[in-house]
Enzyme design. Sequence first.
Site, PDB file in Angstrom:
ATOM      1  N   LYS A 108      -7.529   1.745   3.566  1.00  0.00           N
ATOM      2  CA  LYS A 108      -7.353   0.627   2.669  1.00  0.00           C
ATOM      3  C   LYS A 108      -7.189  -0.638   3.859  1.00  0.00           C
ATOM      4  O   LYS A 108      -6.259  -0.745   4.528  1.00  0.00           O
ATOM      5  CB  LYS A 108      -6.250   0.453   1.485  1.00  0.00           C
ATOM      6  CG  LYS A 108      -6.062  -0.635   0.846  1.00  0.00           C
ATOM      7  CD  LYS A 108      -4.976  -0.844   0.121  1.00  0.00           C
ATOM      8  CE  LYS A 108      -4.813  -2.141  -0.697  1.00  0.00           C
ATOM      9  NZ  LYS A 108      -3.568  -2.197  -1.143  1.00  0.00           N
ATOM     10  N   GLY A 150       3.600  -7.944  -5.592  1.00  0.00           N
ATOM     11  CA  GLY A 150       4.917  -7.911  -6.063  1.00  0.00           C
ATOM     12  C   GLY A 150       5.438  -8.949  -7.302  1.00  0.00           C
ATOM     13  O   GLY A 150       6.516  -9.078  -7.475  1.00  0.00           O
ATOM     14  N   ALA A 195      -2.448  -5.287  -6.925  1.00  0.00           N
ATOM     15  CA  ALA A 195      -1.412  -6.165  -6.684  1.00  0.00           C
ATOM     16  C   ALA A 195      -1.109  -7.126  -7.917  1.00  0.00           C
ATOM     17  O   ALA A 195      -1.945  -7.654  -8.615  1.00  0.00           O
ATOM     18  CB  ALA A 195      -1.677  -7.196  -5.405  1.00  0.00           C
ATOM     19  N   GLY A 196       0.107  -7.237  -8.296  1.00  0.00           N
ATOM     20  CA  GLY A 196       0.578  -8.333  -9.473  1.00  0.00           C
ATOM     21  C   GLY A 196       0.590  -7.550 -10.843  1.00  0.00           C
ATOM     22  O   GLY A 196       1.321  -8.075 -11.798  1.00  0.00           O
ATOM     23  N   ASN A 250       2.712  -0.492  -7.551  1.00  0.00           N
ATOM     24  CA  ASN A 250       3.996   0.089  -6.825  1.00  0.00           C
ATOM     25  C   ASN A 250       5.270  -0.872  -7.342  1.00  0.00           C
ATOM     26  O   ASN A 250       6.280  -0.025  -7.795  1.00  0.00           O
ATOM     27  CB  ASN A 250       3.915  -0.021  -5.163  1.00  0.00           C
ATOM     28  CG  ASN A 250       4.998   0.237  -4.421  1.00  0.00           C
ATOM     29  OD1 ASN A 250       6.076  -0.157  -4.537  1.00  0.00           O
ATOM     30  ND2 ASN A 250       4.762   1.383  -3.801  1.00  0.00           N
ATOM     31  N   THR A 251       5.365  -2.129  -7.124  1.00  0.00           N
ATOM     32  CA  THR A 251       6.662  -2.708  -7.483  1.00  0.00           C
ATOM     33  C   THR A 251       7.144  -2.527  -8.894  1.00  0.00           C
ATOM     34  O   THR A 251       8.366  -2.308  -9.297  1.00  0.00           O
ATOM     35  CB  THR A 251       6.589  -4.247  -7.211  1.00  0.00           C
ATOM     36  OG1 THR A 251       5.891  -4.382  -5.644  1.00  0.00           O
ATOM     37  CG2 THR A 251       7.631  -4.866  -7.317  1.00  0.00           C
TER      38      THR A 251
END
Lengths: 254, 254, 254, 254
Positions: free
Chosen positions: C95, C156, C182-183, C204-205
């Site tokens: 990635k 995040g 992301a997000g 993830n977050t």
Amino acid sequence: MEDKLVLGGKEFKSRFILGSGKYNLNLIKAAVEQGGAEIITLALRRANTQESENILDYIPKGVTLLPNTSGARTAEEAVRIARLSRAMGCGDFVKVEIMRDTKYLFPDNQETIKATEILASEGFVVLPYMNPDLNVARDLQSAGAAAVMPLAAPIGSNRGLAMKAMIQVLIDEIDLPIIVDAGIGKPSQACEAMEMGAAAVMANTAIATAGDVPEMAAAFKLGIEAGRKAYLTGMGRVLARGGSASDPLTGFLR
Amino acid sequence: MEDKLVLGGKEFKSRFILGSGKYNLNLIKAAVEQGGAEIITLALRRANTQESENILDYIPKGVTLLPNTSGARTAEEAVRIARLSRAMGCGDFVKVEIMRDTKYLFPDNQETIKATEILASEGFVVLPYMNPDLNVARDLQSAGAAAVMPLAAPIGSNRGLAMKAMIQVLIDEIDLPIIVDAGIGKPSQACEAMEMGAAAVMANTAIATAGDVPEMAAAFKLGIEAGRKAYLTGMGRVLARGGSASDPLTGFLR
Amino acid sequence: MEDKLVLGGKEFKSRFILGSGKYNLNLIKAAVEQGGAEIITLALRRANTQESENILDYIPKGVTLLPNTSGARTAEEAVRIARLSRAMGCGDFVKVEIMRDTKYLFPDNQETIKATEILASEGFVVLPYMNPDLNVARDLQSAGAAAVMPLAAPIGSNRGLAMKAMIQVLIDEIDLPIIVDAGIGKPSQACEAMEMGAAAVMANTAIATAGDVPEMAAAFKLGIEAGRKAYLTGMGRVLARGGSASDPLTGFLR
Amino acid sequence: MEDKLVLGGKEFKSRFILGSGKYNLNLIKAAVEQGGAEIITLALRRANTQESENILDYIPKGVTLLPNTSGARTAEEAVRIARLSRAMGCGDFVKVEIMRDTKYLFPDNQETIKATEILASEGFVVLPYMNPDLNVARDLQSAGAAAVMPLAAPIGSNRGLAMKAMIQVLIDEIDLPIIVDAGIGKPSQACEAMEMGAAAVMANTAIATAGDVPEMAAAFKLGIEAGRKAYLTGMGRVLARGGSASDPLTGFLR
């Protein structure tokens, strides 16, 4: 002290810029007279045509022309158009527009940076149209842009602030005027862009396709002024949950 | 022909109404002078107090008072407050506000219908505050309301048009002025309400808590006028997907 | 015929990819066991550390590692990290993440194109993280990317599909898997991305910071599967105004 | 301890309820088999018809029937339908639906309160369909409702959580299961309703009009389960501005 928009050392009272596009003489007249526009974008080829009506003859005195490089697919083509524009007497302002396709007309950010650098070094006041991207905005600033012009939504779509999150980042992080361009379809959306801290709003389709062009130009003028005032004065807090009695005397009868 | 708001046979040029609540004399002055308000809401008890400053002394000539029944928990209490208000010389206008709790201050629609019916039959010009609901709006119309005042969001929350979908239904279906009340936090939101076809917007907290009260009053005035103009002229189509070259000359260089 | 995600010729049943970041062994275990993840992103330096717990020892058999080039500021640095990763036995997947600042961690699109071209020519299966931009996505495709990974919102932030409009354009126009990265903060947002036609979602977050990590991993798995099913079967029309009796027998009693 | 939905003392594992409306036997079969529905709404008149296919014959064992009072314009009519339903052997559950018009089919909140009170006192398990309103929800609770069923958007519109703000207030303030009804058009919207804390979601049109009915039933099941899990585990914070490196090792290469 009066609130002014400064671009390339030139001061403007109006924060509404007429975009190029669905042009006719009524729209230009309305934008200037009802909309208060002091800057009018123009596709260069239009100025260059042999048409019986030369549009330049109809630009009122005191209005700043902002020729664009519409039709350019590369930095090289954009630079060529800009130089030609200046040679024709259209002045030092130029809106860099570099596009690869005709479906969405999204700007090519990388070619736009290159053209901005060349044109700024030649003394142009460069206003680049861009896909909102913080890194690109920083590169445009380093390249000498006088402002950056992120798109709010695909051009002509009237969809409003679809890219709002990224435009807010540009406003927060970039120390240049942020001019919201493309996709603004209603005065409320122009107003919201100004409340966020945009320096100006460019519109064309929303006005050109309205039922009454002068009235819609006037509506955009008011909406943009409303948003600017609100931004300058600062807005109150928003409650995520619950309400708040606005009246300190509220309470039940006894 | 001039565009007028008509309530109870009386004509108003302004479509901004100052709500009651976070009151001080500066706010009233700003609402009238910078905001152009011709109607000012007032919690009746305030007019009735023995305070050294009687607020009624500060209402400018030519401004219509709109006393509200804030504090009432039932139709009976609201009717009592309204009659008292008229007896005190506050005129025939009354905003019916009937609330059960102090957390969200949501209106009690059913008691509001009852109070509206009684007060309208006694010759009041009744403007009921309501939770947006098509059936209730129809009942308020049958009960003789001069307008209906749906909330946009919990009062004092500055959250904007949270109930937008239902307010649009009221605008589309009810043949009375729809005055958007409570929750409007920014000029862009007031502007959007007007673009949807609202007849007027009431605000207080958003202005009272702004950094500069007169400037924010002026911003609301502009935003509301912008939205009204846009509504009257009619807005263009929105593209769900794709863009549209705004310039009929757009095309690539050859 | 089973619905599969194909990346670099390899087939995956799961469309949930565990992003790198707030790592601990419980999260990896939950992502694989409850979330069904078959691909796990890993910041290369972690694999390379002398920590007593080497994270590679805990990657279950059958899971594909997706090392990222986090920490790279240029194409050159990203290429160096990717080569090192392959030399260490982490496989051909990479990635590309190239970032200039630590506040928003936005990808540098232009350096990402360069790194993608070099790595694809060296036989890597390249998945580039990008700021959504149609022209850049086309360049990444030409450069040999196996998929493109547009951000939904700042990493995040848990803000969801802030860049929805542009991600939809990529899905409509680019003939590569679009992996939303992301997000994404909630299963409903992951579900919506899949309903739009995304090929997979990386998170993830949102999972790492949940009250119960394995349960949230399971929730993302379900949300992603729900959205994929809905996309494949096709959704019904949306009414802009009015309602529609769902019951053909509806009608009033006689 | 297993997570159960309790209505009228009866426990349900599934939080997807099949609404009445666009019925056919395939939809019922899909809702139960792929969607896991344990409750199926039914317009009473359908059960009562002389049609060659009696729908009751096709309701699987173990599924709870939820007859509705669709077609009733008043509390009196709704009560009459409910009593008839029980007399016919359809059980104690009843969904009160009282509507005045056929365009939006909005519930009449006030008549709904009256019918709920009468039916609850007669031992029915009453689930009233309502326009979301905190005061009305409190009245329904006092009247003995087993749950409240606010509409998300006009029925059959597939517009999703248009009334989100007010539904959140009901979830926060009312100590009864809140079942989101009407307007839910996609699994992601059902998922979001559950993440907000709704107890269950009712859908019909979104599934009945999908390209593949059993697959869409399965998608709703997954979306609802995803949202429930996320709600129970608790979601992470959302950043209004900025990003957050998810990787504690993130930092630039040295």
